[in-house]
Design an enzyme around this catalytic site. Sequence first.
Site, short mmCIF file in Angstrom:
data_model
loop_
_atom_site.label_atom_id
_atom_site.label_comp_id
_atom_site.label_asym_id
_atom_site.label_seq_id
_atom_site.Cartn_x
_atom_site.Cartn_y
_atom_site.Cartn_z
N GLU A 191 -1.09 -1.24 -6.54
CA GLU A 191 -1.68 -0.29 -7.46
C GLU A 191 -2.77 -1.00 -8.25
O GLU A 191 -3.09 -2.17 -7.99
CB GLU A 191 -0.60 0.31 -8.36
CG GLU A 191 0.48 1.05 -7.57
CD GLU A 191 1.50 1.76 -8.44
OE1 GLU A 191 1.17 2.14 -9.58
OE2 GLU A 191 2.65 1.93 -7.99
N LYS B 284 -8.06 1.57 -7.19
CA LYS B 284 -7.26 0.62 -6.41
C LYS B 284 -8.11 -0.05 -5.33
O LYS B 284 -7.58 -0.57 -4.35
CB LYS B 284 -6.09 1.34 -5.74
CG LYS B 284 -5.19 2.13 -6.66
CD LYS B 284 -4.13 2.85 -5.85
CE LYS B 284 -3.33 3.82 -6.68
NZ LYS B 284 -2.31 4.53 -5.88
N HIS C 237 -1.16 -12.48 10.15
CA HIS C 237 -1.55 -11.14 9.74
C HIS C 237 -2.97 -11.08 9.19
O HIS C 237 -3.35 -10.09 8.58
CB HIS C 237 -0.57 -10.59 8.70
CG HIS C 237 0.81 -10.39 9.22
ND1 HIS C 237 1.95 -10.65 8.47
CD2 HIS C 237 1.25 -9.96 10.44
CE1 HIS C 237 3.02 -10.39 9.21
NE2 HIS C 237 2.62 -9.97 10.39
N ARG D 258 0.78 -4.17 8.20
CA ARG D 258 0.91 -2.86 8.83
C ARG D 258 -0.43 -2.26 9.24
O ARG D 258 -0.48 -1.21 9.87
CB ARG D 258 1.66 -1.91 7.89
CG ARG D 258 3.07 -2.40 7.58
CD ARG D 258 3.82 -1.43 6.68
NE ARG D 258 4.10 -0.17 7.37
CZ ARG D 258 4.72 0.86 6.81
NH1 ARG D 258 5.12 0.78 5.54
NH2 ARG D 258 4.92 1.97 7.48
N ARG E 261 7.71 11.49 -2.95
CA ARG E 261 7.67 10.21 -3.65
C ARG E 261 8.89 10.10 -4.55
O ARG E 261 9.27 11.06 -5.23
CB ARG E 261 6.39 10.09 -4.49
CG ARG E 261 5.10 10.27 -3.70
CD ARG E 261 4.91 9.18 -2.67
NE ARG E 261 4.72 7.88 -3.28
CZ ARG E 261 3.54 7.41 -3.69
NH1 ARG E 261 2.45 8.16 -3.59
NH2 ARG E 261 3.44 6.21 -4.21
#
Length: 275
Positions: free
Chosen positions: A3, A59, A93, A112, A263
């Site tokens: 965030e 963000k 990654h 991801r 959420r």
Amino acid sequence: MPELPEIETTRRVTGPLMTGRTITSVGVNAAKIVMMPSAEEFASSLVGRRITGLGRRAKILLVHLDDGSHLVMRFGMTGALLCVDSSEPVHKHARITFGFDDGTRAEFRDMRMFGHIWLIPPGVEDTFSGIADVGLEPDDPALTGMYLSEHLGRSSRPVKSALLDQGTVCGLGNIYTDETLWRSRVCPERPCSSLKRKEWDAIAANIPVVISEAIEGNAVSAEEFLLDGGVHYRHNNFAAYGNKGEPYPRCGTPMVRSVIGQRSSVWCPCCQKRR
């Protein structure tokens, strides 16, 4: 998902390490992350460019370059930007790598691969990354109860969902929305249209406080940031988030968890009443 406070921590830690460095090489190990231009043009356009500073909007991390162009980095769920010595092996990654003239390297890591990067040319309006659609920063003086009431007060959406919408106030995610509503004594399930002006005032007053405290709580050294991979630096002094079943700090009532707009939310049924 990172965030606003986590992106600001990244800017504060990596900014001094990257500013002034000239990019000598670019490796694209996951072309899907590069949204604009093509991966090949992205790499060739950056070689030889000098980084003049790092910024942040909502963000989103911004990397400013000496020709007036800039990179727009969205971190997605698992993105992180770290600086390492070039003698270190490339992380498994690391999806994009930037080699620098001082023998260091920046890696955009994303397990991801939900993150994205745009290269915006000089003088071109960014209508591509979505940055033009975000609302006020949490510390903007224009963020008042009246502003929130005017923009959200007629909505039937739960206030939690409305605050997560980046178009009104930017940078709030699941964690800091829960914390803001906890401090404001407002149930996250309540429709925006049910809130009174004093409740909007409380929310507007608490947003910058919650975000500022989170930024300061996230403060780490470059060594600590690197050691934790740029993702485990979030402070954990939360009153609401993650405290389901724990006694509420103000009244001792066990905190409850509900799902709002897919959420998770944690709140106190005594002090944050559904009304």
